[in-house]
Design a protein around this motif. Structure first.
Motif, PDB file in Angstrom:
ATOM      1  N   SER A  72       0.871  -1.233   0.121  1.00  0.00           N
ATOM      2  CA  SER A  72      -0.379  -0.132   0.162  1.00  0.00           C
ATOM      3  C   SER A  72       0.555   1.508  -0.102  1.00  0.00           C
ATOM      4  O   SER A  72       0.238   2.168  -0.396  1.00  0.00           O
ATOM      5  CB  SER A  72      -0.910  -0.002   0.994  1.00  0.00           C
ATOM      6  OG  SER A  72       0.160  -0.307   2.287  1.00  0.00           O
ATOM      7  N   ARG A  76       1.031   4.009  -3.440  1.00  0.00           N
ATOM      8  CA  ARG A  76       1.073   5.259  -2.878  1.00  0.00           C
ATOM      9  C   ARG A  76       1.877   6.250  -3.195  1.00  0.00           C
ATOM     10  O   ARG A  76       1.535   7.761  -4.116  1.00  0.00           O
ATOM     11  CB  ARG A  76       0.678   5.515  -1.491  1.00  0.00           C
ATOM     12  CG  ARG A  76      -1.019   5.343  -1.360  1.00  0.00           C
ATOM     13  CD  ARG A  76      -0.764   5.168   0.182  1.00  0.00           C
ATOM     14  NE  ARG A  76      -2.268   5.141   0.867  1.00  0.00           N
ATOM     15  CZ  ARG A  76      -2.749   3.993   1.556  1.00  0.00           C
ATOM     16  NH1 ARG A  76      -1.320   3.605   2.108  1.00  0.00           N
ATOM     17  NH2 ARG A  76      -3.551   3.733   1.901  1.00  0.00           N
ATOM     18  N   GLN A  77       3.455   5.945  -3.478  1.00  0.00           N
ATOM     19  CA  GLN A  77       4.757   6.414  -3.231  1.00  0.00           C
ATOM     20  C   GLN A  77       4.536   6.857  -4.703  1.00  0.00           C
ATOM     21  O   GLN A  77       4.774   7.434  -5.718  1.00  0.00           O
ATOM     22  CB  GLN A  77       5.342   5.974  -3.018  1.00  0.00           C
ATOM     23  CG  GLN A  77       5.733   6.008  -1.444  1.00  0.00           C
ATOM     24  CD  GLN A  77       7.477   4.912  -1.191  1.00  0.00           C
ATOM     25  OE1 GLN A  77       7.833   5.146  -1.955  1.00  0.00           O
ATOM     26  NE2 GLN A  77       7.485   4.947   0.010  1.00  0.00           N
ATOM     27  N   GLN A  79       1.223   6.939  -7.005  1.00  0.00           N
ATOM     28  CA  GLN A  79       0.966   7.579  -7.298  1.00  0.00           C
ATOM     29  C   GLN A  79       1.456   9.216  -6.885  1.00  0.00           C
ATOM     30  O   GLN A  79       0.831   9.963  -7.864  1.00  0.00           O
ATOM     31  CB  GLN A  79      -0.128   7.384  -6.500  1.00  0.00           C
ATOM     32  CG  GLN A  79      -1.328   6.499  -6.961  1.00  0.00           C
ATOM     33  CD  GLN A  79      -2.839   5.455  -5.692  1.00  0.00           C
ATOM     34  OE1 GLN A  79      -2.018   6.522  -4.170  1.00  0.00           O
ATOM     35  NE2 GLN A  79      -3.094   6.053  -5.810  1.00  0.00           N
ATOM     36  N   TRP A  94      -4.012  -3.656  -5.207  1.00  0.00           N
ATOM     37  CA  TRP A  94      -3.001  -2.375  -5.152  1.00  0.00           C
ATOM     38  C   TRP A  94      -2.840  -2.088  -6.650  1.00  0.00           C
ATOM     39  O   TRP A  94      -2.873  -0.999  -6.648  1.00  0.00           O
ATOM     40  CB  TRP A  94      -2.181  -2.437  -4.590  1.00  0.00           C
ATOM     41  CG  TRP A  94      -2.593  -1.679  -2.901  1.00  0.00           C
ATOM     42  CD1 TRP A  94      -2.842  -2.426  -1.915  1.00  0.00           C
ATOM     43  CD2 TRP A  94      -2.857  -1.079  -2.280  1.00  0.00           C
ATOM     44  NE1 TRP A  94      -2.724  -1.746  -0.888  1.00  0.00           N
ATOM     45  CE2 TRP A  94      -3.138  -0.772  -0.819  1.00  0.00           C
ATOM     46  CE3 TRP A  94      -3.194   0.530  -3.329  1.00  0.00           C
ATOM     47  CZ2 TRP A  94      -4.003   0.187  -0.450  1.00  0.00           C
ATOM     48  CZ3 TRP A  94      -3.017   1.566  -2.576  1.00  0.00           C
ATOM     49  CH2 TRP A  94      -4.145   1.796  -1.287  1.00  0.00           C
TER      50      TRP A  94
END
Length: 264
Positions: A72, A76-77, A79, A94
């Motif tokens: 996760s 996010r990194q 993104q 993910w």
């Protein structure tokens, strides 16, 4: 005549200077080119892959920079625009998120590996059969159950699903010690800070201070799959490494660490 001599000399001087500059630039390019060619490929990888990928990095011909974390956090990194070339997660959902957002290079994604979920304890502890009848609270005593974050990290999500499926979650939910990733959960067991943990089979195999006391039934949780892909815009840099991950040499490394190789 004198002017002609001076002019000719100046021209020859300029020509000689240009030749020296050209030779210097060729030398600089020759020195810089190997450095550019050896720029490492940056890989964002799930923490549970660390032992296997560290070994892969030792035999891969080009330099790699591997950043390990929970899937996760890695997603996010990506993104947020982190400069990863390859992303290798422990959860297909993910990767689906990154795919839907156009952050994965088209045609590069593959579900490469599988894993199993185990109840981990100190090395030498008695094995158990994981069924609805398991006295998990009794095994914990006064201690806690180590798990990766149960709402965000794949190992924690799988673990919670398995415990719920077996009817064991309610009795231990208030006694779970949540860690940022599955290797951090494993470390709690390895260091004796908790008596038990829910981790991947490959994690338990990688730590000599830990044994897999029992394997969760496969039908108690969603299939554990590890998708890998090139990050959008970085496909050319990632292509060779993705090819290597699907080679027999890499497959042998993954299999030796306990992973199921889903595609060669």
């Amino acid at each position: 005549m004198l002017c002609g001599v001076v002019t000719g000399g100046a021209a020859r001087a300029r020509t000689s200077a240009m030749k020296r500059i050209f030779a210097y630039l060729c030398l600089v390019f020759a020195l810089v080119r190997p450095v550019l060619a050896e720029e490492p490929v940056t890989v964002f990888a799930a923490a549970s892959l660390k032992t296997a990928l560290d070994e892969v990095a030792q035999v891969y011909d080009e330099p790699l920079v591997i950043s390990y974390a929970g899937s996760s956090a890695l997603a996010r990194q990506v993104q947020l625009g982190a400069p990863a070339d390859v992303v290798f997660l422990a959860n297909t959902e993910w990767m689906d998120v990154l795919d839907r957002e156009g952050l994965i290079a088209a045609g590069t994604r593959i579900d490469l590996l599988g894993n199993r979920l185990v109840l981990a304890g100190p090395a030498g502890a008695d094995p158990v059969e994981i069924t609805p009848a398991l006295d998990l609270t009794g095994m914990l005593g006064e201690g806690r159950l180590a798990m990766a974050l149960v709402q965000a990290v794949p190992a924690g999500i799988y673990g919670k699903a398995a415990l719920e499926s077996l009817g064991l979650w309610e009795s231990v939910s208030m006694r779970v010690a949540q860690a940022d990733n599955v290797r951090a959960a494993l470390a709690l067991v390895s260091l004796g800070q908790v008596p038990l943990g829910v981790v991947y089979a490959t994690d338990a195999q990688a730590d000599p201070a830990v044994d897999a006391l029992g394997v969760f039934p496969e039908n108690s949780h969603p299939p554990i799959r590890y998708p890998v892909a090139a990050v959008a815009g970085r496909g050319a840099r990632a292509a060779a490494f993705l090819d290597f991950l699907q080679s027999p040499e890499a497959a042998a490394i993954f299999a030796a660490q306990g992973f199921a190789v889903l595609s060669e």
